[in-house]
Write a protein that holds these residues in place. Sequence first.
Motif, short mmCIF file in Angstrom:
data_model
loop_
_atom_site.label_atom_id
_atom_site.label_comp_id
_atom_site.label_asym_id
_atom_site.label_seq_id
_atom_site.Cartn_x
_atom_site.Cartn_y
_atom_site.Cartn_z
N GLY A 97 100.67 17.36 17.52
CA GLY A 97 99.77 16.67 18.44
C GLY A 97 99.91 17.17 19.86
O GLY A 97 100.77 17.99 20.19
N ALA A 98 99.06 16.64 20.72
CA ALA A 98 99.07 17.04 22.12
C ALA A 98 100.37 16.62 22.80
O ALA A 98 100.88 17.32 23.65
CB ALA A 98 97.87 16.42 22.84
N ARG A 99 100.89 15.46 22.40
CA ARG A 99 102.15 14.98 22.95
C ARG A 99 103.22 15.10 21.86
O ARG A 99 102.99 14.69 20.73
CB ARG A 99 102.01 13.52 23.39
CG ARG A 99 101.03 13.36 24.54
CD ARG A 99 100.74 11.92 24.87
NE ARG A 99 101.97 11.14 24.97
CZ ARG A 99 102.00 9.83 24.80
NH1 ARG A 99 100.90 9.17 24.51
NH2 ARG A 99 103.13 9.17 24.91
N PRO A 100 104.39 15.62 22.21
CA PRO A 100 105.45 15.77 21.19
C PRO A 100 105.82 14.43 20.55
O PRO A 100 105.97 13.43 21.23
CB PRO A 100 106.62 16.34 21.99
CG PRO A 100 106.00 16.95 23.19
CD PRO A 100 104.79 16.14 23.50
N TYR A 101 105.95 14.44 19.24
CA TYR A 101 106.35 13.28 18.46
C TYR A 101 105.39 12.09 18.62
O TYR A 101 105.78 10.96 18.42
CB TYR A 101 107.78 12.84 18.81
CG TYR A 101 108.81 13.90 18.58
CD1 TYR A 101 109.17 14.26 17.30
CD2 TYR A 101 109.41 14.55 19.64
CE1 TYR A 101 110.12 15.24 17.07
CE2 TYR A 101 110.36 15.53 19.43
CZ TYR A 101 110.70 15.87 18.14
OH TYR A 101 111.64 16.84 17.93
N GLU A 102 104.14 12.38 18.94
CA GLU A 102 103.18 11.31 19.20
C GLU A 102 103.01 10.37 18.01
O GLU A 102 103.02 9.15 18.16
CB GLU A 102 101.84 11.91 19.60
CG GLU A 102 100.81 10.88 19.98
CD GLU A 102 99.54 11.52 20.50
OE1 GLU A 102 98.69 10.78 20.99
OE2 GLU A 102 99.39 12.75 20.40
N ARG A 105 106.22 8.22 17.51
CA ARG A 105 106.33 7.18 18.55
C ARG A 105 105.32 6.08 18.31
O ARG A 105 105.64 4.89 18.43
CB ARG A 105 106.14 7.80 19.93
CG ARG A 105 107.26 8.75 20.28
CD ARG A 105 107.25 9.21 21.71
NE ARG A 105 105.92 9.40 22.27
CZ ARG A 105 105.57 10.44 22.98
NH1 ARG A 105 106.42 11.41 23.21
NH2 ARG A 105 104.36 10.54 23.49
N ARG A 106 104.10 6.44 17.97
CA ARG A 106 103.06 5.43 17.72
C ARG A 106 103.45 4.54 16.53
O ARG A 106 103.30 3.32 16.59
CB ARG A 106 101.73 6.13 17.46
CG ARG A 106 100.55 5.21 17.36
CD ARG A 106 99.24 5.94 17.15
NE ARG A 106 99.44 7.23 16.50
CZ ARG A 106 98.98 8.40 16.95
NH1 ARG A 106 98.25 8.45 18.01
NH2 ARG A 106 99.22 9.52 16.31
N GLU A 115 108.01 1.27 24.02
CA GLU A 115 107.66 2.69 24.27
C GLU A 115 108.90 3.52 24.56
O GLU A 115 109.04 4.64 24.08
CB GLU A 115 106.68 2.80 25.44
CG GLU A 115 105.25 2.52 25.09
CD GLU A 115 104.62 3.64 24.28
OE1 GLU A 115 105.06 4.81 24.38
OE2 GLU A 115 103.68 3.34 23.54
N ARG A 119 110.26 6.61 22.27
CA ARG A 119 110.44 7.95 22.82
C ARG A 119 111.88 8.44 22.61
O ARG A 119 112.10 9.57 22.16
CB ARG A 119 110.10 7.96 24.31
CG ARG A 119 110.08 9.33 24.93
CD ARG A 119 109.73 9.35 26.42
NE ARG A 119 108.70 8.41 26.81
CZ ARG A 119 108.93 7.25 27.45
NH1 ARG A 119 110.15 6.91 27.78
NH2 ARG A 119 107.93 6.47 27.79
N TRP A 123 112.83 11.64 20.09
CA TRP A 123 113.44 12.86 20.62
C TRP A 123 114.86 13.06 20.12
O TRP A 123 115.33 14.19 19.95
CB TRP A 123 113.41 12.85 22.15
CG TRP A 123 112.08 13.26 22.67
CD1 TRP A 123 111.09 12.43 23.10
CD2 TRP A 123 111.57 14.58 22.79
NE1 TRP A 123 109.99 13.16 23.50
CE2 TRP A 123 110.26 14.48 23.31
CE3 TRP A 123 112.07 15.84 22.51
CZ2 TRP A 123 109.47 15.60 23.55
CZ3 TRP A 123 111.28 16.95 22.76
CH2 TRP A 123 110.00 16.82 23.27
#
Length: 146
Positions: A97-102, A105-106, A115, A119, A123
Motif C-alpha cells: 500500500g501507499a503507507r507501510p503496513y497500512e 494497522r487498519r 493508532e 503502528r 513496525w
Amino acid sequence: MDTALIVTVVVALTAWVFLLRSSMISMIWGPVVRSAGGDAVWAAVTSVVLYIAGLAAFALVVLAVHWALGGLPARALVLVLSALYAPVAFMPAPDRGARPYEDVRRALVRAGATEEQARACAWATGPLAFAGLAVVGGAVISVFAG
C-alpha cells in the motif's frame, strides 16, 4: 514429487493465508494489543515475544511430528499444521500500500488497538513475517522433500 502438485499446494496455501489474515489479526492479535491497556511499547513488545514464541513452538511441533511419525503420516500432518498456522505466521506481513503496513494497522485498529499501538505493533512485528515465511516454507518443503 509432481511439480504441479507442489505449485497447487503453494497457490492454495497463499490464497488461504490472504483469505484468513484479517480474521486472524482480529481474533488473535487484537486481544493481545488490547491487553496492553493503551501502552504502545508494551503492546509491541508483547506482540514480538508472542510471535517469536509461536514460530518456535510451530517449528518444534513440526520437528516432533517428523521424528515421532515419519513417512507419509508425518508429511500429511505437517501439511495440515502448516495450513493452520500460515495465516497466523503471516499476520504482520507488510503490504504494498501507499503507507507501510497500512492494512495491518487498519485491522488492528478495527480489533481495538489505538493508532499508536497499531503502528508500533506493525513496525515491530512486520519484519518477523519473513521469519514466519521461512518457518512455514521450511515445513511445507519438508513435506515434499525426500
